[in-house]
Scaffold this active site. Structure first.
Site, short mmCIF file in Angstrom:
data_model
loop_
_atom_site.label_atom_id
_atom_site.label_comp_id
_atom_site.label_asym_id
_atom_site.label_seq_id
_atom_site.Cartn_x
_atom_site.Cartn_y
_atom_site.Cartn_z
N GLY A 124 0.84 -1.10 -0.71
CA GLY A 124 -0.15 -0.28 -0.17
C GLY A 124 0.79 1.68 0.04
O GLY A 124 2.01 0.94 0.51
N CYS A 125 0.45 2.26 -0.91
CA CYS A 125 1.46 3.48 -0.34
C CYS A 125 1.78 4.77 0.65
O CYS A 125 2.58 4.09 1.04
CB CYS A 125 0.29 4.30 -1.89
N ASN A 126 0.40 4.37 1.48
CA ASN A 126 0.48 4.54 2.74
C ASN A 126 1.42 4.08 3.52
O ASN A 126 2.58 3.85 4.48
CB ASN A 126 -1.00 5.06 3.95
#
Lengths: 342, 342, 342, 342
Positions: free
Chosen positions: D148-150
């Site tokens: 995930g980017c976060n």
């Protein structure tokens, strides 16, 4: 009867926002506008969006006949404000929008602003201008100190909770996201569209932002002990708005109930249903404050998010709200305009 | 005495803008709000920025008791609007914000919109809602057709000039820059922030935009001959605003004088000093129109630039201005709010 | 073998964009970076986005040993550039990105820029840097004058059409929408995020923009007669991009065919299928140019829309393209990066 | 020798970003592009910014001959991805950009995503794709799950600190500010320019965001005990970027030293000098990560701020970095492009 006001420092954003709000107020007349560096110009030149209004031209402060003025707004930079206010009649009602009279303790003032205060006796006289919490004092005051816009936002989040003792005092964090108009009309590279649009960053990290002084003063007084919070402001690519994400320990439901109760009679503060989150979009251009409370998956932790418009409720709207009280007018006059969306 | 209005289509941007404007109007009460697809919801759910207002919940159109309504605003999509209006009481005053009643000629309507009109007889009855030019007819009208937002902008530029015969009729170009709220709350890829922010483009190039139909109808009627202009709309990364750059042949000073004279008594239209240029920033969120005229280095050519807020003066503000007239109220009531800047 | 270059004026946007492009070029080494006002600082301080690169610190121009330099880019403000270039070795290859050497006629230069040129003999020597049209001269040149970004955009639209004689010469209009980085890193109120975001306006209306001088020079030379166009630039709230909407008389299909033929072998210029319109989104951050042609409903009128990135193809990308030619490198090296979307 | 790849899901932002990066890679050839809903279209139609590239037209997944493909990128929505990957050859190298193979425990997967996993055995096989921490496993893997980017952003902040035991594990807060491209090309009202531009808000407050599952899995494994952090994402009006503001207990200098040491050899991760703060502006469009550490005025508290581009380093850049390893290519190939500023 119409009250006459002057705005000193009318060439900045907070001065212009005051004029915008007063233009449909109905009971206040703008009798004088001062801006020393632009004296002689018309407001249509300085702020063409006010072109349709019949406003006095800009003058220097010393050209104003204050005997005709019921109240003056000072929308000057800090340090300048205290010097100018020193020269004004001592019985003139003043709402100061600068940082100069927010801190009551001269030592605290010097710590955060770096210089000795030039009007120490007025520091003691000034009432802190967070209307919802100092309403009676403001109505009776001669000099009211408008709060910092971040300081206002954080206090809407925390004051009722500290007063009620429903949150821990040693692990409070406020992570704020601030729009750019809070920096004023300053000419700095990082405020250029080319350098702000499409990106964002923190600044004054680690407890160095001056609005910390207001948090220290107000929260410690409320708690009856020293309270030091962590506060990190961020600059985001938008023109108006502050969103404060608060992390506290406490029972989320109790926190929500405490805030809902505290603000139940307030015309401008809306506590959202439990679990909903506010957005700066929904308060933009208005004097409203939206507060949302959510519990965390970690028991005993809550997140409180507060949104307001830094230029209106965080500054000029607050100032007008206070001026209404000081002039014996209905507190909400000129301030019930709905937010602008989209 | 307070007038009661209904808004049909209250879940879109123009409906919400109407509510924003009416919220501080003082003489109009919002008695009913309809939005068939969101009936049963509160406005706070659909538009949280209106949360502070005490508004009726959304209902379906057929749930409204129109006998209690003095005037209805229809803020529906075109084609839907004519069908719904067909079902409303025939004596109900209506301000329609859709495209359905702008073109008086059914053949022209079909040419630009592709379908046979479902309420041909009302097409003839409807008054074209450009207040500054149809004021008396609007005051007496039962059904007023709000203009296209681009169409309004272009007509503020050109109507007095065509009427006065001071510009050539065969080489008029309007190059318009339009903010995205004009597209409404439509879910389209090119309206996403990710695809609109930081870029811009023309659309409906070559005379294919439907607002051309309004230009054709109105300019030809004014000139007493067929007038066809070139008009290119562009989508720019902003939420409110239309800027129309007009290229005409004629004497720039005469053009400026003609416009200044034509709008000299108008409360919302400001003709700037010769050579100054307007900006959408300076009318944002308001009902004001700014017009600037400049000569070109090529003799006999002039540039006329007009700025307004598409959602307010270009749509909902115009609608309220017309409703005020139709209800016998002061035309400017609720519409004198200053633009929001920054 | 790697070529060594210097960038004079490395603290502005065009200097930084050159460094960005060269950082993955492979055959060019950045040997020196000058910026007199920031000499002594590292590029990581001045432009943190270049932090990952191993770059020389900023120095003053006179600290550079030009005997080790194969080519210098001058990314200085106009007027400053001519003075600095006067002091450089007379055999040094130079790509100048300022306005100083674009106009060959000293009288024209003085007319548009207001001062006598300080290096008149070099004005005659300089080659106009629009690569696609001066390729051979540029390859052989010592001093190349980068074009204005608006001037480049308009010439991509019009040069092949004027050369082929397929459009009228007396009614050409270019309406341009320009992103803000074209104004450089200047500290001006109207370039602040708070005053540019969410609004837009025309500027230099009526044929007063300095890039008109380039249009006059180039189009008149091409046509063999005086050609004066109308050109209106607009500032829009975006950081990169120019969109030029051109209005001409002529046959749209012939215009499209002429442009498609003219650019058929060009690596960076894409003529879209007839009737399609380009967007600045689709060229952002790249050296590509997109051109679209559409007919109008009025016979004999056409609209030609051209999009490019002002900072890349309109300035630093063009400069690198020219430098590649001057250094005997493949013209497209370092310039084939795709646009950044979204 | 050039490696042949396919991209499945080429009509979304991460697919397009992969093509952008690969377009100048040099050692990878795009042999097939699939997007079932847009099969038959050219990439120039779907993403005009890729118009200059000679790319295969879009096909359906089952039209691809995978025997000719060295590696496939899956840029599909979660749930769809596991179904499609189930149908691909079992020896095909795959980099999956969806959420489907990030969580190794099927129960955790079901808890966060709500459905039983359709390819449980591959869940066990998949290597978690955070290159800097799983480099060797990735080089040897058949199936790599992009993070995930976060989740990536938070792990860059915290992994070395948890591993070294220099921060408290029970009071970690990550307050993230996320740009809108992270939501993909989804058609939702809150992603429209009109509703996102100029405002911002938190979402998935209270530990409900799915990337929490990755934090739980990875941090608990590193610490050898359960670690649960508080994580609040916010949507800000920008297209690319994640800024994570981390609040931890620990010695700020030790934290800075630990991070600096951990990332000292990394090509893409820059730890700023102590006390400096990163900005998403300075990594936009690139594969770089900037990390800043600051002490707080409260002893024993530190703030760690991490910035990256969600679409590049947070997704497609990471995917290409992993693919380079899996294909035996130099890890940084195609990824050294400098950020785009402004």
């Amino acid at each position: 009867m119409t009250k006459k006001i002057a705005i000193i420092g009318a060439s900045g954003y907070t001065g212009a926002e005051l004029i915008r709000l007063i233009s449909t107020h109905g009971q206040i007349e703008i009798a004088a506008l001062a801006a020393n560096s632009k004296a002689g110009q018309s407001m249509a030149e300085v702020f063409p969006f006010l072109r349709h209004l019949d406003l006095p031209d800009l003058v220097t402060v010393d050209q104003i006949d204050f005997s005709q003025i019921d109240l003056a707004f000072c929308a000057l930079p800090h340090k300048t404000s205290q010097k100018v206010i020193n020269t004004l009649p001592k019985d003139l009602k003043i709402v100061d929008l600068s940082a100069d009279f927010r801190l009551r303790d001269p030592a605290e003032y010097k710590k955060w602003y770096g210089n000795d205060h030039a009007a120490v006796e007025m520091q003691a006289e000034a009432v802190y201008g967070l209307t919802e919490f100092y309403r009676d004092e403001i109505a009776a005051a001669r000099l009211v100190a408008g709060t910092g816009c971040n300081a206002a936002t954080g206090q809407f989040t925390l004051r009722p909770l500290i007063a009620a003792g429903v949150i821990g005092l040693d692990d409070i964090i406020l992570d704020m996201k601030c729009a750019v108009s809070g920096a004023g009309r300053s000419l700095k590279e990082n405020l250029l569209h080319a350098e702000l649009s499409e990106g964002y960053n923190a600044y004054a990290v680690g407890g160095t932002h001056r609005h910390q002084g207001e948090f220290d003063q107000e929260f410690s007084a409320l708690a009856g002990r020293e309270v030091k919070i962590q506060f990190t402001p961020h600059l985001v690519p938008a023109n108006r708005g502050i969103l404060s994400t608060g992390y506290v320990s406490g029972d989320a439901a109790e926190i929500h109930a405490t805030l809902a109760e505290a603000y139940s009679g307030e015309p401008f503060v809306e506590v959202l249903p439990f679990g909903e989150t506010p957005s700066t979009h929904h308060v933009r251009g208005s004097n409203f404050v939206h507060i949302g409370v959510t519990g965390d998956r970690i028991a005993g932790r809550a997140i409180i998010i507060t949104a307001l418009d830094n230029l209106c409720k965080g500054s000029s709207g607050q100032a007008l709200q206070n001026a209404n009280l000081m002039l014996g007018l209905e507190e909400t006059t000129g301030l019930m305009g709905a937010p602008v969306f989209p």
